[in-house]
Design an enzyme around this catalytic site. Sequence first.
Site, PDB file in Angstrom:
ATOM      1  N   LYS A  50    -102.954  28.198 -16.227  1.00 20.52           N
ATOM      2  CA  LYS A  50    -103.141  27.352 -17.415  1.00 20.52           C
ATOM      3  C   LYS A  50    -102.886  28.153 -18.686  1.00 20.52           C
ATOM      4  CE  LYS A  50    -106.275  24.048 -17.334  1.00 20.52           C
ATOM      5  NZ  LYS A  50    -106.724  24.508 -16.032  1.00 20.52           N
ATOM      6  N   ARG A 119    -111.966  25.679 -20.222  1.00 21.13           N
ATOM      7  CA  ARG A 119    -111.343  25.245 -18.969  1.00 21.13           C
ATOM      8  C   ARG A 119    -110.992  26.437 -18.085  1.00 21.13           C
ATOM      9  NH1 ARG A 119    -106.520  21.284 -20.386  1.00 21.13           N
ATOM     10  NH2 ARG A 119    -107.048  20.384 -18.355  1.00 21.13           N
ATOM     11  N   GLY A 128    -109.174  20.694  -9.694  1.00 14.63           N
ATOM     12  CA  GLY A 128    -110.511  20.131  -9.583  1.00 14.63           C
ATOM     13  C   GLY A 128    -111.537  21.007  -8.910  1.00 14.63           C
ATOM     14  N   MET A 130    -112.626  24.080  -9.855  1.00  9.84           N
ATOM     15  CA  MET A 130    -113.465  24.886 -10.736  1.00  9.84           C
ATOM     16  C   MET A 130    -113.852  24.071 -11.970  1.00  9.84           C
ATOM     17  SD  MET A 130    -111.745  28.654 -10.342  1.00  9.84           S
ATOM     18  CE  MET A 130    -110.113  28.089 -10.803  1.00  9.84           C
ATOM     19  N   ARG A 363     -97.489  23.042 -15.412  1.00 15.14           N
ATOM     20  CA  ARG A 363     -97.428  23.948 -14.276  1.00 15.14           C
ATOM     21  C   ARG A 363     -96.346  23.428 -13.343  1.00 15.14           C
ATOM     22  NH1 ARG A 363    -103.412  22.069 -12.344  1.00 15.14           N
ATOM     23  NH2 ARG A 363    -102.908  19.940 -11.758  1.00 15.14           N
ATOM     24  N   HIS A 479    -107.447  12.995  -8.341  1.00 12.45           N
ATOM     25  CA  HIS A 479    -107.879  14.142  -7.535  1.00 12.45           C
ATOM     26  C   HIS A 479    -107.422  14.001  -6.094  1.00 12.45           C
ATOM     27  CE1 HIS A 479    -110.815  16.163  -4.856  1.00 12.45           C
ATOM     28  NE2 HIS A 479    -110.706  17.136  -5.735  1.00 12.45           N
ATOM     29  N   ARG A 603     -91.066  32.247  31.311  1.00  5.82           N
ATOM     30  CA  ARG A 603     -92.264  32.627  32.065  1.00  5.82           C
ATOM     31  C   ARG A 603     -92.097  32.167  33.509  1.00  5.82           C
ATOM     32  NH1 ARG A 603     -95.089  30.333  26.816  1.00  5.82           N
ATOM     33  NH2 ARG A 603     -93.415  28.863  27.268  1.00  5.82           N
ATOM     34  N   ARG A 658     -89.138  36.972  32.121  1.00  6.13           N
ATOM     35  CA  ARG A 658     -90.312  37.817  32.364  1.00  6.13           C
ATOM     36  C   ARG A 658     -90.730  37.671  33.825  1.00  6.13           C
ATOM     37  NH1 ARG A 658     -95.746  36.531  29.149  1.00  6.13           N
ATOM     38  NH2 ARG A 658     -95.921  34.906  30.733  1.00  6.13           N
ATOM     39  N   GLU A 790     -97.409  44.840  24.911  1.00  8.03           N
ATOM     40  CA  GLU A 790     -98.543  43.939  24.703  1.00  8.03           C
ATOM     41  C   GLU A 790     -99.885  44.628  24.905  1.00  8.03           C
ATOM     42  OE1 GLU A 790     -98.249  40.730  27.572  1.00  8.03           O
ATOM     43  OE2 GLU A 790     -97.073  42.010  28.903  1.00  8.03           O
ATOM     44  N   SER A 809     -89.946  43.553  23.891  1.00 12.38           N
ATOM     45  CA  SER A 809     -90.371  42.267  23.342  1.00 12.38           C
ATOM     46  C   SER A 809     -91.875  42.345  23.142  1.00 12.38           C
ATOM     47  CB  SER A 809     -90.025  41.113  24.286  1.00 12.38           C
ATOM     48  OG  SER A 809     -90.445  39.882  23.724  1.00 12.38           O
ATOM     49  N   GLY A 811     -95.391  41.206  22.947  1.00 11.24           N
ATOM     50  CA  GLY A 811     -96.245  40.094  23.363  1.00 11.24           C
ATOM     51  C   GLY A 811     -97.487  40.091  22.501  1.00 11.24           C
ATOM     52  N   THR A 812     -97.388  39.482  21.334  1.00 11.02           N
ATOM     53  CA  THR A 812     -98.462  39.625  20.349  1.00 11.02           C
ATOM     54  C   THR A 812     -99.720  38.830  20.705  1.00 11.02           C
ATOM     55  OG1 THR A 812     -97.362  37.914  19.027  1.00 11.02           O
ATOM     56  CG2 THR A 812     -96.953  40.217  18.436  1.00 11.02           C
ATOM     57  N   ASN A 813     -99.617  37.883  21.642  1.00 11.55           N
ATOM     58  CA  ASN A 813    -100.847  37.201  22.082  1.00 11.55           C
ATOM     59  C   ASN A 813    -101.788  38.203  22.741  1.00 11.55           C
ATOM     60  OD1 ASN A 813     -99.529  34.931  21.249  1.00 11.55           O
ATOM     61  ND2 ASN A 813     -99.246  34.054  23.279  1.00 11.55           N
ATOM     62  N   ASP A 814    -101.280  38.897  23.781  1.00  8.16           N
ATOM     63  CA  ASP A 814    -102.119  39.879  24.473  1.00  8.16           C
ATOM     64  C   ASP A 814    -102.406  41.084  23.593  1.00  8.16           C
ATOM     65  OD1 ASP A 814    -102.895  38.849  26.915  1.00  8.16           O
ATOM     66  OD2 ASP A 814    -101.011  39.350  27.895  1.00  8.16           O
ATOM     67  N   CYS A 877     -92.209  37.607  21.362  1.00 11.14           N
ATOM     68  CA  CYS A 877     -92.235  36.336  22.097  1.00 11.14           C
ATOM     69  C   CYS A 877     -93.625  35.713  22.132  1.00 11.14           C
ATOM     70  CB  CYS A 877     -91.706  36.520  23.521  1.00 11.14           C
ATOM     71  SG  CYS A 877     -92.638  37.710  24.511  1.00 11.14           S
ATOM     72  N   TYR A 897     -85.039  39.727  16.652  1.00  8.32           N
ATOM     73  CA  TYR A 897     -85.210  38.293  16.848  1.00  8.32           C
ATOM     74  C   TYR A 897     -86.681  37.944  17.008  1.00  8.32           C
ATOM     75  CZ  TYR A 897     -85.951  39.183  21.858  1.00  8.32           C
ATOM     76  OH  TYR A 897     -86.450  39.629  23.061  1.00  8.32           O
TER      77      TYR A 897
END
Length: 925
Positions: A50, A119, A128, A130, A363, A479, A603, A658, A790, A809, A811-814, A877, A897
């Site tokens: 603002k 304000r 709305g 704050m 804005r 709002h 898989r 895999r 992983e 590759s 394996g970001t889950n594990d 993956c 990738y």
Amino acid sequence: MFLASQGSHRVIEESGPVSENSDLHAATAEKYVYDFTEGNKDLKHLLGGKGANLAEMTNLGLPVPPGFTITTEACNIYLGSGKEPAALRDEVSAHLDALEQRMGKRLGQHDDPLLVSVRSGAKFSMPGMMDTVLNVGLSDASVAGLAAQAGDERFAWDSYRRLIQMFGRTVLGVDGALFEDALEAAKRSRKAATDVDLDVTDLQKLVKRFKKIVSDQAGRAFPQDPREQMDLAIRSVFESWNTDRAKLYRRQERIPGDLGTAVTICSMVFGNLGPESGTGVAFTRDPASGHKGVYGDYLQNAQGEDVVAGIRNTVPLAELETIDKESYDRLLSIMDTLETHYRDLCDIEFTIERGRLWMLQTRVGKRTAGAAFRIATQLVDQGLIDEAEALRRVNGAQLAQLMFPRFDEDTKRELLGRGIAASPGAAVGKAVFDSYTAIKWSRSGEKVILIRRETNPDDLDGMIAAEGILTSRGGKTSHAAVVARGMGKTCVCGAEELEVDTKARRLTAGTTVIEEGDTVSIDGSTGKVYLGEVPVVPSPVVEYFEGRMHAGADEADELVEAVHRMMAYADRRRRLRVRANADNAEDALRARRFGAQGIGLCRTEHMFLGERRTMVEKLILADTDEERETALGALLPLQKKDFIELFEAMDGLPVTVRLLDPPLHEFLPDITELSVRVALAEARKDHNENDLRLLQAVHKLHEQNPMLGLRGVRLGLVIPGLFAMQVRAIAEASAERLNAKGDPRAEIMIPLVGTVQELEIVRDEAERVIAEVERATGTELRLALGTMIELPRAALTAGQIAEAAEFFSFGTNDLTQTVWGFSRDDVEASFFTAYLEKGIFGVSPFETIDRDGVGALVRSAVEAGRATRPGLKLGVCGEHGGDPESVHFFHEVGLDYVSCSPFRIPVARLEAGRAAVGSGGSDSR
């Protein structure tokens, strides 16, 4: 004009713009207050959106009431220590003195008082959430002077009751419903339809009643000292940064909690000075569709809060041309100036004071997902932005919204009414009439539509829980509309023909009554409200990706054209390739239509389900090598057929297969069910030898923590021939496709490796099998062998593992589970909600990658792996491969990738393009 003098306007016009290259803050490290003539739009971090934009409009010579801004740093010092910076009061006093001299009047003086607004304004818009206080400076002693100067006694008392109401609620913490009830009682007594119908006597009585409410509820009288009013209002705005609703909104919008809010002190101009005055909100384009035109709301004889609160229904902005042609033409000219200057859709707040137009805020406006894509391409066509900037204006979350289903136009529906199409989408749910019920029912698995007369910031948590929002009051700038658009929620506002009774918990449409719990459907694209559940059909954007829809002339086709162009921009610029997680030919073909450049994760365990489960049981029950070979021999041709179909669907593109990963017990019957079955058989003296052997195997394979047990590469090392069978099936399928003139590009991935020795053993066995298939088929095979990273140890020893791997590759889950020590199946339901509410993390680490922990391991593994093998191919993956924020991280660390589910491929493609042009993440604020 009334309060802002001609002299002050000359100051505005004569003050030249501050250079955007000047670092005001660096030059004055202890400076906490900036006049509107000092800042610019690039100081949002310091002056909030603002304050920075008021300064920018001042620099442009636009009619902005004079004022000054207290910085976000002052706020953070106050919030951190409980005290304002030592120099702040003196700085505010100096700027207030300058403002008083400029205006020719003093704050709260009795005969001609200067009034100001106090304000909030953070770096990122939080509509709305704050506090704001208008008319600061009025008192019992000065209200008569204001009336005399304005020549309008009703106006003065209306302004005074507004101050007491806003100040009491926001600064002193009085329940706002008490003021609302008193106002409603006054209107009922006079049989007045709106507050505008109350006369001077009514308002004087209301002021007296409001002051009594303050003294009773706050334990103190309403302050009569104008400077005390201003100082308390400033502190209240600071403190509003940490209200529950503000924190909830920041979590929802992923706004950092340490930014703080600036405070703008602006000389008041009045829209409640009679019918020749008014206030409004305007958009330079339609925030719902992106189309150019005259969009916004206007309300005569009102102050700005009346418009956004939705307490009185506005008129369309276009009607201002009839009401006040001169102000209308001036406003359109300013809107064009601002859109050209900001090169984007602008959201503008303005006030007309007795025929004179004043700009109170601008804005970059929040918009729907469809509008974002249309506006970005329109601005490219206008030459205002280039393709790279267009990519920065949209994001993957918006694209995902556009892929949601819509109502089926061909089905019979019962129309209840129609309101304003405020935020598009097709939402179906049970009617609820308060936020508490919305949250409660939603947590029980119910889909709900939150129905209110109008929403206010306290409804935020209910709005988040609901599928959509329906209000009987308000317009596109209310709002409900603004917040819903920001969250991507379906919203219909201003459905005046629907009567909402929140106390009785019912909605009445003519003779039809909808009780709480009844199902309704709302269409945020048309504003229509239907009784019951309306069926949905696929989005035109999904049909486009599926190849069933092309650009044309109608609304849906325009959207498809905009998406098509943005995807082309992204594909031309992105470095990251995008693959799919797909386990069969059908998913592979869909992924290819969606733009997949290969399969990053097939898989194989999914190929062992259904009728093949009994074959796996035989493998597990095998007591001899001969039985084991028989079981593997039965699985081999089935696996080979699967791979042939997959390679054919992805011909010419890489397919990463895999090898079997999950614990073997997952292929066996449930231990409880099997135990009961065996016990019942024994009771009947009807023994089943196979069930007994199965039960023994299940007990033998039972693990307390199977995700950290016998799975992945460990299976291949413990069960002879298992991985060899899978490698042979891949190799034979590849050879058969090559001999059929196909172009298979298989990559074999060994899961859950923790040490290079595991990988070397499996690799040696795989190379032996591949060589056998080459000799048997007379075909040269080029099968890459790699591994998943992983486990933390794999990431930490990536340099060693790269000696035996041609690709990684992640394996970001594990990897997330093992780094955090979280069991994903358990923690998300048990304590993640508490962790999110307490701010321990802003978003689930399973949803967006944890850059500092998991991300650090990924980064180090990338560096170590490529130090050992410079040509090492790197991908991801896990579920993070389709998450917008995470895609930017993977671009930064240099992966080749990402791989994700087929329906997330367009999102990943878009975000990969945005990462390449430096969008700074998926932020759309």
